[in-house]
Design a protein around this motif. Structure first.
Motif, PDB file in Angstrom:
ATOM      1  N   GLN A 137       0.839  -1.196   0.000  1.00 53.58           N
ATOM      2  CA  GLN A 137       0.000   0.000   0.000  1.00 53.58           C
ATOM      3  C   GLN A 137       0.875   1.247   0.000  1.00 53.58           C
ATOM      4  O   GLN A 137       1.960   1.250   0.594  1.00 53.58           O
ATOM      5  CB  GLN A 137      -0.913   0.046   1.229  1.00 53.58           C
ATOM      6  N   ALA A 138       0.370   2.281  -0.659  1.00 52.97           N
ATOM      7  CA  ALA A 138       1.061   3.576  -0.654  1.00 52.97           C
ATOM      8  C   ALA A 138       0.190   4.582   0.088  1.00 52.97           C
ATOM      9  O   ALA A 138      -1.045   4.554  -0.018  1.00 52.97           O
ATOM     10  CB  ALA A 138       1.321   4.054  -2.081  1.00 52.97           C
ATOM     11  N   GLU A 139       0.852   5.430   0.828  1.00 55.61           N
ATOM     12  CA  GLU A 139       0.103   6.382   1.640  1.00 55.61           C
ATOM     13  C   GLU A 139       0.796   7.738   1.594  1.00 55.61           C
ATOM     14  O   GLU A 139       2.025   7.834   1.632  1.00 55.61           O
ATOM     15  CB  GLU A 139       0.009   5.875   3.075  1.00 55.61           C
ATOM     16  N   TYR A 158      -3.150   4.553  -1.429  1.00 52.18           N
ATOM     17  CA  TYR A 158      -3.168   4.218  -2.851  1.00 52.18           C
ATOM     18  C   TYR A 158      -2.805   2.757  -3.026  1.00 52.18           C
ATOM     19  O   TYR A 158      -2.205   2.139  -2.159  1.00 52.18           O
ATOM     20  CB  TYR A 158      -2.162   5.067  -3.629  1.00 52.18           C
ATOM     21  N   ARG A 159      -3.167   2.236  -4.119  1.00 50.01           N
ATOM     22  CA  ARG A 159      -2.787   0.864  -4.467  1.00 50.01           C
ATOM     23  C   ARG A 159      -1.796   0.952  -5.623  1.00 50.01           C
ATOM     24  O   ARG A 159      -2.180   1.134  -6.787  1.00 50.01           O
ATOM     25  CB  ARG A 159      -4.022   0.069  -4.904  1.00 50.01           C
ATOM     26  N   TYR A 196       5.311   3.581   1.532  1.00 51.82           N
ATOM     27  CA  TYR A 196       4.876   2.266   1.042  1.00 51.82           C
ATOM     28  C   TYR A 196       5.032   1.263   2.170  1.00 51.82           C
ATOM     29  O   TYR A 196       6.085   1.179   2.810  1.00 51.82           O
ATOM     30  CB  TYR A 196       5.715   1.825  -0.166  1.00 51.82           C
ATOM     31  N   VAL A 197       4.001   0.506   2.409  1.00 51.69           N
ATOM     32  CA  VAL A 197       3.997  -0.446   3.515  1.00 51.69           C
ATOM     33  C   VAL A 197       3.638  -1.843   2.990  1.00 51.69           C
ATOM     34  O   VAL A 197       2.675  -2.012   2.233  1.00 51.69           O
ATOM     35  CB  VAL A 197       2.989  -0.035   4.607  1.00 51.69           C
ATOM     36  N   CYS A 198       4.405  -2.795   3.414  1.00 47.86           N
ATOM     37  CA  CYS A 198       4.109  -4.187   3.075  1.00 47.86           C
ATOM     38  C   CYS A 198       4.507  -5.055   4.268  1.00 47.86           C
ATOM     39  O   CYS A 198       5.606  -4.922   4.805  1.00 47.86           O
ATOM     40  CB  CYS A 198       4.885  -4.613   1.828  1.00 47.86           C
ATOM     41  N   TRP A 199       3.615  -5.891   4.683  1.00 43.96           N
ATOM     42  CA  TRP A 199       3.932  -6.823   5.784  1.00 43.96           C
ATOM     43  C   TRP A 199       4.402  -8.155   5.224  1.00 43.96           C
ATOM     44  O   TRP A 199       3.855  -8.662   4.256  1.00 43.96           O
ATOM     45  CB  TRP A 199       2.703  -7.050   6.666  1.00 43.96           C
ATOM     46  N   VAL A 200       5.417  -8.633   5.872  1.00 45.42           N
ATOM     47  CA  VAL A 200       5.936  -9.944   5.460  1.00 45.42           C
ATOM     48  C   VAL A 200       6.030 -10.835   6.691  1.00 45.42           C
ATOM     49  O   VAL A 200       6.541 -10.412   7.736  1.00 45.42           O
ATOM     50  CB  VAL A 200       7.337  -9.829   4.823  1.00 45.42           C
TER      51      VAL A 200
END
Lengths: 206, 234
Positions: free
Chosen positions: B112-114, B120-121, B223-227
């Motif tokens: 995700q972008a913020e 935002y996607r 930009y956020v991404c969980w792993v």
């Protein structure tokens, strides 16, 4: 009459070889013989069993701290220089009082590699050692050791142990010589399971 | 004299019975053989199934995660990366000596972008690569790696499969939420000289490429991404 004298002489020798003692208060069984004979007695040493797994013999994992003799199984930093863990004993008696054509006997000891019982491609070379002293029936000579491999390797490593039994008294004996085992240089078991090796003794007149 | 000979014969027989392994006979013109079997066993090494798993960020700094145990525990990893439209987000490394099957699974959330609390996607591609190396001591043994990748939502898989060399590289690309699972083991065969270790080392990178990085609205985008990384030894 001559043979009777010889017979008594050999009886004394047998007691020396087998450590028998005479008890004056009991009936004695006297063992003896006349004529020339050869005698070879091999006694394997019994090792502990791993009950739940069912293996028998020497624990070949010299890194296993539960094996008290692991350092005796571990290859020596100087190959063919140190006896290992005791695996058995043998005794020999030869006489050649009657023969005019022989001068004694030669004992040859050889062995195979340790071979996995279900995977014959898994083989381990080991050093077989002996520690022995030759007796002429009354006195015992110097203790001597010898070590061999199963195959002749570079550097003239012996692949057999030869012991010549020849005494002026025409009696030669080895009482309770010890047999030793040590993994050869660079050897380490990696295939789990049981291993076996045949040690062969051959005694012949010379 | 005759009695003497008879007595001698009996005594010899009794000796044979007394010593079952005895070989007795005249030495002249005879060869006496005897043998016995030396027995030994190898009960196998107690395998060390512990695996070390570590992560580092783009600055090569260790990512502190919530914890790690020897097997079967989830390890949550989070990090942020702000920068150009492409770059390495994190690297991972895993080392061990076990020859059991090892599984390493990454689960990615959607990126995700913020900016200014507006989400935002983005259009993006995540690329995972893996390298395998292992120690091979000289002589007698053969080591084989089988560390497969199985990717969901994949757009492309390059390489993969069984590797028999000392080093192997695979890469996989995907978009959106996805999981990528590496499963395999380092097996050994052989025996004898010099073989003592099957230490293996696996490492990988996760690279992000944002296709629509060029936004019309200027600003600082987050930009956020969980792993989630999980591993197990079976």
């Amino acid at each position: 009459m001559k043979k009777i004298i010889v017979s008594l002489f050999l009886i004394v020798s047998l007691f020396s070889v087998f450590g028998a003692t005479i008890d004056p208060f009991k009936v004695q069984t006297i063992s003896g013989f006349i004529d020339d004979i050869s005698y070879l007695y091999v006694s394997p040493f019994t090792f502990d069993y791993i009950g739940t797994v069912g293996y028998a013999g020497i624990n070949l994992d010299y890194e296993d701290t539960t094996a008290s003799y692991r350092n005796l199984v571990k290859p020596s930093s100087t190959p063919l220089s140190m006896l290992g863990v005791q695996i058995g004993s043998f005794s020999v008696l030869v006489t050649y009082t009657q023969s005019t054509t022989i001068s004694g006997a030669k004992l040859t000891i050889t062995h195979e590699k340790l071979i996995h019982t279900t995977d014959s491609s898994a083989q381990l070379e080991y050093e077989l050692g002996v520690l022995y002293a030759i007796s002429n029936g009354t006195t015992t000579g110097t203790e001597t050791s010898a070590i061999c491999l199963s195959t002749e390797a570079t550097g003239n490593n012996p692949k057999k142990i030869e012991i010549t039994l020849s005494q002026q008294s025409k009696i030669a004996a080895i009482q309770n010589a010890y047999l030793y085992f040590r993994l050869a240089n660079g050897q380490k078991a990696s295939v789990t399971g049981q291993y076996e090796s045949v040690v062969t003794f051959t005694m012949e007149a010379i | 004299m005759k009695k003497c000979i008879v007595l001698a014969t009996m005594l010899i027989v009794s000796m044979v019975f007394a010593f079952a392994d005895t070989h007795l006979g005249r030495t002249e013109n005879t060869v006496t053989d005897s043998s016995f079997v030396v027995q030994g066993y190898y009960k196998g090494e107690k395998e060390n199934t512990s695996v070390t798993l570590a992560f580092k960020d783009i600055d090569n700094q260790t990512i502190v995660h919530s914890g790690q145990s020897t097997t079967g525990t989830k390890v949550n990893v989070s990090d942020r990366h702000l920068g150009s439209n492409t770059g390495t987000i994190f690297t991972w490394s895993m080392t061990g000596t076990t020859t059991s099957t090892t599984t390493l699974k990454f689960t990615f959330s959607t990126l995700q972008a913020e900016m200014n609390d507006v989400f935002y996607r983005p259009t993006y591609t995540l690329k995972m690569t893996i390298n395998e190396t292992r120690n091979r001591n000289s002589g007698g043994s053969t080591l084989t790696d089988t560390f497969y990748s199985n990717v969901t939502n994949k757009t492309q898989v390059v390489g993969g499969g069984t590797t028999t060399g000392t080093k192997a590289t695979q890469s996989s690309e995907f978009t959106g939420a996805s999981t990528i699972t590496y499963t395999g083991k380092t097996s050994s065969s052989g025996y004898g000289y010099g073989y003592s270790s099957t230490t293996w080392y696996r490492s990988g990178t996760c690279t992000l490429n944002i296709a629509d990085y060029e936004q019309t609205i200027p600003g600082s985008y987050h930009y956020v991404c969980w792993v989630i990384a999980e591993y197990s030894v079976q």
